[in-house]
Design an enzyme around this catalytic site. Structure first.
Site, PDB file in Angstrom:
ATOM      1  N   PHE A 130      99.662 -45.152  47.225  1.00  0.00           N
ATOM      2  CA  PHE A 130     101.124 -45.294  47.106  1.00  0.00           C
ATOM      3  C   PHE A 130     101.601 -45.040  45.676  1.00  0.00           C
ATOM      4  O   PHE A 130     102.680 -45.470  45.292  1.00  0.00           O
ATOM      5  CB  PHE A 130     101.558 -46.689  47.573  1.00  0.00           C
ATOM      6  CG  PHE A 130     101.154 -46.986  49.003  1.00  0.00           C
ATOM      7  CD1 PHE A 130     101.837 -46.401  50.059  1.00  0.00           C
ATOM      8  CD2 PHE A 130     100.086 -47.817  49.283  1.00  0.00           C
ATOM      9  CE1 PHE A 130     101.467 -46.647  51.378  1.00  0.00           C
ATOM     10  CE2 PHE A 130      99.702 -48.071  50.596  1.00  0.00           C
ATOM     11  CZ  PHE A 130     100.394 -47.486  51.648  1.00  0.00           C
TER      12      PHE A 130
ATOM     13  N   LYS B 101     110.750 -34.501  39.058  1.00  0.00           N
ATOM     14  CA  LYS B 101     111.295 -35.770  38.562  1.00  0.00           C
ATOM     15  C   LYS B 101     110.793 -35.964  37.134  1.00  0.00           C
ATOM     16  O   LYS B 101     109.903 -35.236  36.697  1.00  0.00           O
ATOM     17  CB  LYS B 101     110.905 -36.939  39.467  1.00  0.00           C
ATOM     18  CG  LYS B 101     109.434 -37.284  39.469  1.00  0.00           C
ATOM     19  CD  LYS B 101     109.233 -38.546  40.273  1.00  0.00           C
ATOM     20  CE  LYS B 101     107.873 -39.130  39.996  1.00  0.00           C
ATOM     21  NZ  LYS B 101     107.668 -40.382  40.684  1.00  0.00           N
TER      22      LYS B 101
ATOM     23  N   CYS C 184     104.720 -34.823  47.790  1.00  0.00           N
ATOM     24  CA  CYS C 184     104.477 -35.795  48.858  1.00  0.00           C
ATOM     25  C   CYS C 184     105.590 -35.856  49.886  1.00  0.00           C
ATOM     26  O   CYS C 184     105.353 -35.610  51.071  1.00  0.00           O
ATOM     27  CB  CYS C 184     104.278 -37.174  48.243  1.00  0.00           C
ATOM     28  SG  CYS C 184     102.960 -37.171  47.030  1.00  0.00           S
TER      29      CYS C 184
ATOM     30  N   GLU D  37     104.138 -40.328  40.955  1.00  0.00           N
ATOM     31  CA  GLU D  37     103.892 -39.531  39.754  1.00  0.00           C
ATOM     32  C   GLU D  37     104.816 -40.021  38.645  1.00  0.00           C
ATOM     33  O   GLU D  37     105.950 -40.399  38.894  1.00  0.00           O
ATOM     34  CB  GLU D  37     104.134 -38.049  40.030  1.00  0.00           C
ATOM     35  CG  GLU D  37     103.058 -37.475  40.924  1.00  0.00           C
ATOM     36  CD  GLU D  37     103.157 -35.967  41.061  1.00  0.00           C
ATOM     37  OE1 GLU D  37     103.555 -35.295  40.107  1.00  0.00           O
ATOM     38  OE2 GLU D  37     102.817 -35.482  42.144  1.00  0.00           O
TER      39      GLU D  37
HETATM   40  C1  UGA Z   1     106.093 -40.647  46.415  1.00  0.00           C
HETATM   41  C2  UGA Z   1     106.122 -42.144  46.804  1.00  0.00           C
HETATM   42  O1  UGA Z   1     107.194 -42.802  46.112  1.00  0.00           O
HETATM   43  C3  UGA Z   1     104.796 -42.815  46.474  1.00  0.00           C
HETATM   44  O2  UGA Z   1     104.810 -44.158  46.929  1.00  0.00           O
HETATM   45  C4  UGA Z   1     103.671 -42.043  47.170  1.00  0.00           C
HETATM   46  O3  UGA Z   1     102.396 -42.590  46.855  1.00  0.00           O
HETATM   47  C5  UGA Z   1     103.703 -40.604  46.731  1.00  0.00           C
HETATM   48  O4  UGA Z   1     104.985 -40.039  47.072  1.00  0.00           O
HETATM   49  C6  UGA Z   1     102.596 -39.884  47.467  1.00  0.00           C
HETATM   50  O5  UGA Z   1     102.628 -39.837  48.705  1.00  0.00           O
HETATM   51  O6  UGA Z   1     101.622 -39.467  46.810  1.00  0.00           O
HETATM   52  P1  UGA Z   1     106.385 -39.266  44.144  1.00  0.00           P
HETATM   53  O7  UGA Z   1     106.440 -38.056  45.010  1.00  0.00           O
HETATM   54  O8  UGA Z   1     105.503 -39.269  42.961  1.00  0.00           O
HETATM   55  O9  UGA Z   1     105.965 -40.569  45.002  1.00  0.00           O
HETATM   56  O10 UGA Z   1     107.852 -39.502  43.585  1.00  0.00           O
HETATM   57  P2  UGA Z   1     109.105 -40.455  43.878  1.00  0.00           P
HETATM   58  O11 UGA Z   1     109.376 -41.269  42.683  1.00  0.00           O
HETATM   59  O12 UGA Z   1     108.962 -41.160  45.152  1.00  0.00           O
HETATM   60  O13 UGA Z   1     110.271 -39.371  43.971  1.00  0.00           O
HETATM   61  C7  UGA Z   1     110.261 -38.344  44.964  1.00  0.00           C
HETATM   62  C8  UGA Z   1     111.518 -37.509  44.875  1.00  0.00           C
HETATM   63  O14 UGA Z   1     112.640 -38.275  45.311  1.00  0.00           O
HETATM   64  C9  UGA Z   1     111.880 -37.035  43.466  1.00  0.00           C
HETATM   65  O15 UGA Z   1     112.316 -35.697  43.534  1.00  0.00           O
HETATM   66  C10 UGA Z   1     113.005 -37.944  43.033  1.00  0.00           C
HETATM   67  O16 UGA Z   1     113.864 -37.338  42.110  1.00  0.00           O
HETATM   68  C11 UGA Z   1     113.688 -38.184  44.366  1.00  0.00           C
HETATM   69  N1  UGA Z   1     114.467 -39.449  44.419  1.00  0.00           N
HETATM   70  C12 UGA Z   1     113.840 -40.640  44.300  1.00  0.00           C
HETATM   71  C13 UGA Z   1     115.830 -39.395  44.615  1.00  0.00           C
HETATM   72  O17 UGA Z   1     116.436 -38.301  44.736  1.00  0.00           O
HETATM   73  N2  UGA Z   1     116.541 -40.564  44.686  1.00  0.00           N
HETATM   74  C14 UGA Z   1     115.933 -41.775  44.569  1.00  0.00           C
HETATM   75  O18 UGA Z   1     116.652 -42.810  44.652  1.00  0.00           O
HETATM   76  C15 UGA Z   1     114.556 -41.811  44.373  1.00  0.00           C
END
Ligand code: UGA
Length: 433
Positions: A155, A323, A263, A158
Site C-alpha cells: 500500500f 505527482k 497503480c 510513491e
Molecule cells: C497509490 C495508492 O495510494 C497506494 O496506497 C498504493 O500502494 C499504490 O497506488 C500502489 O498500488 O502501488 P500512488 O500511485 O503512489 O499510490 O499515488 P497516490 O498518492 O495515491 O496518487 C495517485 C494519483 O492520484 C496522483 O496522480 C495524484 O495526483 C492523484 N490524486 C491523489 C488526486 O488527484 N487527488 C487526490 O486527492 C489524491
C-alpha cells in the site's frame, strides 16, 4: 532494535528491484533482516551494487546506504534461494492487450524455485484475485507442494514510500495457514501495525478494492468540481465540509486534472477486467476511468475559453511527474495535456525539478527549461500540473513579469489564489470560485 533482536530475524529474498521491491528490501533491512535482492536487469543490479539510485524516492537512498551490509543484489536467485525461506515477489504485472494482468514474470519466479523446496512466495506485486489459487495449483502440478504462498499486498505511495513502509495503516496477510503467514507477520512485528490475517483471495481483493475506491473518490470530487464551476460553489470549501464527516474523511478529496501513476489507472482497469471475466459489468469503475480521462482534457477547454485558438500560443507546464516527490511519468496527466496542446498547434515549454529525464524519453516536441521562470518566459498561459512545493511557492510577481500573458491555471488547486491575483495574474483553479 537490539543486535540480538536483529540477528534473530528471518533473512528474506526480494525478487524484482523496482519501486516496491527496493523499498521493501530497504525497509526490512532497516528492521534488521538480511535481504537478498534479485533482478534480471544486469545494468540495474550493477547500479544498485555501486550504491547509485535507480529511482527517486525520498529517504530511500539513505536507507539503502545505511543498511548496505545487510542488502545484496544479484541477477541470479541462487543466494536468495539458499539463505531465505521467504521470497518476496515484486515484479511487474503490466496489462496485456486483453486487459488481463501479464503474470509471466510472476510465473518465471515460481519456475526458478527447485522442487521439494521448503520456501514461500510472498506476493507484493499487484495481481488479480485468484492468482494465489492458480499458483498453488501449478506448484502441486510441478511437484512443488512444499512451496507455500502468501499474499501480502503493498500500500506504499510513491513519494512517501519509505515513510509508508515504516508506518503502515495496516498489514494485510492472506494465506492458507502454515508457517509462512506467521513468518511474514513476525517480520512486520516491530512496526506494531494492525495486521489483517485473512484468506488469499480476500487479501488480493483488499488491494484492488482499496486502489479502486481511492480512484473513485478522486473521480467523484473531480465531478463535484466540474459541477461547482457551473453553480458558483468552490470545491475546496465543499471538500473541507465533506471531509469533516468521519465516514467520508478528508483525504483523496483534492480535485484536479486527474489521477495518474503506475497503480490507479492499471488497477482500476484490472478490477473492471477481472469482474468482466466473471460476467459482471462493474459499471461504476467504467465511469471512474472515463471521468479521469475527460478531466485531463478539461484544462484544454479552459485554455481555449481564455485564449481562443491555441495555435501559435505558448503554454508553460509547471511540473510533469504524475505527482510530486517522484520522477515517475507513468500515466501522468502531463502526457495527455502536452499531446493535446501540440496537436492544437501550441508551443509548449515545461519544467520539472526531477522528472525531466524520464519525460524526455516519452515526450517529443516540447522544450524543457532548467528553471520555472525560464519555462514561463514569454508564455501566454501557464498550467500547474504537478504540485511540487517549489512550484507552489514561486515568486508570483516575477512570474507575471516573465510571462507574456496573464493566465495561470492551477491544475491541482494547490496555489493561494489571492497571492497569484495580487501579482496581477488571472487565477483559475479546478472547480474554484
Ligand atoms: C497509490 C495508492 O495510494 C497506494 O496506497 C498504493 O500502494 C499504490 O497506488 C500502489 O498500488 O502501488 P500512488 O500511485 O503512489 O499510490 O499515488 P497516490 O498518492 O495515491 O496518487 C495517485 C494519483 O492520484 C496522483 O496522480 C495524484 O495526483 C492523484 N490524486 C491523489 C488526486 O488527484 N487527488 C487526490 O486527492 C489524491
Amino acid at each position: 532494535m537490539s543486535d540480538a533482536g536483529r540477528s534473530q530475524r528471518e533473512p528474506i529474498g526480494v525478487i524484482g528491484t523496482g519501486y516496491v521491491g527496493l523499498v521493501t528490501a530497504a525497509g526490512f533491512a532497516e528492521l534488521g533482516s538480511r535481504v537478498f535482492c534479485v533482478d534480471i536487469d544486469a545494468e540495474k543490479v550493477g547500479r544498485l551494487r555501486a550504491g547509485e539510485p535507480t529511482i527517486y524516492e525520498p529517504g530511500l537512498q539513505e536507507l539503502l546506504a545505511r543498511n548496505a551490509e545487510r542488502i545484496s543484489f544479484s541477477t541470479e536467485p541462487g543466494e536468495a534461494l539458499e539463505h531465505a525461506r521467504l521470497l518476496f515477489v515484486a515484479v511487474g504485472t503490466p496489462p496485456t492487450y486483453s486487459g488481463d494482468a501479464d503474470l509471466s514474470a510472476v510465473h518465471a519466479v515460481a519456475d526458478a524455485i527447485p522442487p521439494a523446496s521448503d520456501r514461500a512466495l510472498v506476493m507484493k506485486s499487484t495481481v488479480p484475485c485468484g492468482t494465489g489459487a492458480t499458483l498453488l495449483r501449478s506448484f502441486s502440478e510441478q511437484g512443488k507442494a512444499a512451496l507455500a504462498y502468501v499474499s501480502c499486498p503493498e500500500f506504499l505511495k510513491e513519494g512517501s514510500a519509505v515513510e509508508d513502509f515504516m508506518n503502515p495503516d495496516r498489514v494485510v496477510i492472506g494465506d492458507e495457514g502454515g508457517w509462512a503467514g506467521d513468518a511474514v507477520q513476525e517480520l512486520y512485528a516491530p512496526l506494531r501495525s494492525t495486521v489483517v490475517r485473512t484468506d488469499i483471495a480476500s487479501s488480493e481483493m483488499v488491494k484492488l478494492a482499496s486502489n479502486a475506491f481511492l480512484a473513485t473518490k478522486i473521480s467523484f470530487i473531480n465531478e463535484i468540481a466540474n459541477v461547482c464551476e457551473e453553480t458558483g460553489a468552490d470545491v475546496v470549501e465543499v471538500a473541507r465540509g465533506m471531509g469533516l464527516d468521519e465516514r467520508i474523511g478528508p483525504k483523496f478529496l483534492q480535485a484536479g486534472i486527474g489521477f495518474g501513476g503506475s497503480c490507479f489507472p492499471k488497477d482500476v482497469d484490472a478490477l473492471k477486467q477481472l469482474a468482466g471475466n466473471t460476467g459482471y459489468h462493474f459499471q461504476l469503475l467504467t465511469s471512474v476511468i472515463e471521468v479521469n480521462e475527460l478531466q485531463k482534457r478539461r484544462v484544454i477547454n479552459k485554455l481555449q475559453r481564455h485564449l481562443g485558438t491555441l495555435a501559435g500560443r505558448r503554454v508553460a507546464l509547471l511540473g510533469l511527474a504524475f505527482k510530486p516527490n517522484t520522477d515517475d511519468m507513468r500515466e501522468a496527466s502531463s502526457l495527455v495535456l502536452t499531446a493535446r496542446l501540440l496537436a492544437d498547434g501550441a508551443s509548449v515549454s515545461a519544467y520539472d525539478p526531477v522528472a525531466e529525464d524520464r519525460a524526455r524519453e516519452l515526450m517529443a516536441g516540447l522544450s524543457f527549461a532548467p528553471s520555472p521562470l525560464e519555462a514561463l518566459q514569454g508564455a501566454d498561459a501557464a498550467v500547474l500540473v504537478t504540485e511540487w512545493q517549489e512550484l507552489c511557492e514561486l515568486d508570483w510577481p516575477a512570474v507575471a513579469q516573465a510571462m507574456a500573458g496573464d493566465l495561470l491555471i492551477d491544475g491541482r488547486n494547490a496555489l493561494d489564489p489571492e497571492a497569484v491575483r495580487d501579482a496581477g495574474l488571472r487565477y483559475e483553479g479546478i472547480g474554484r470560485r
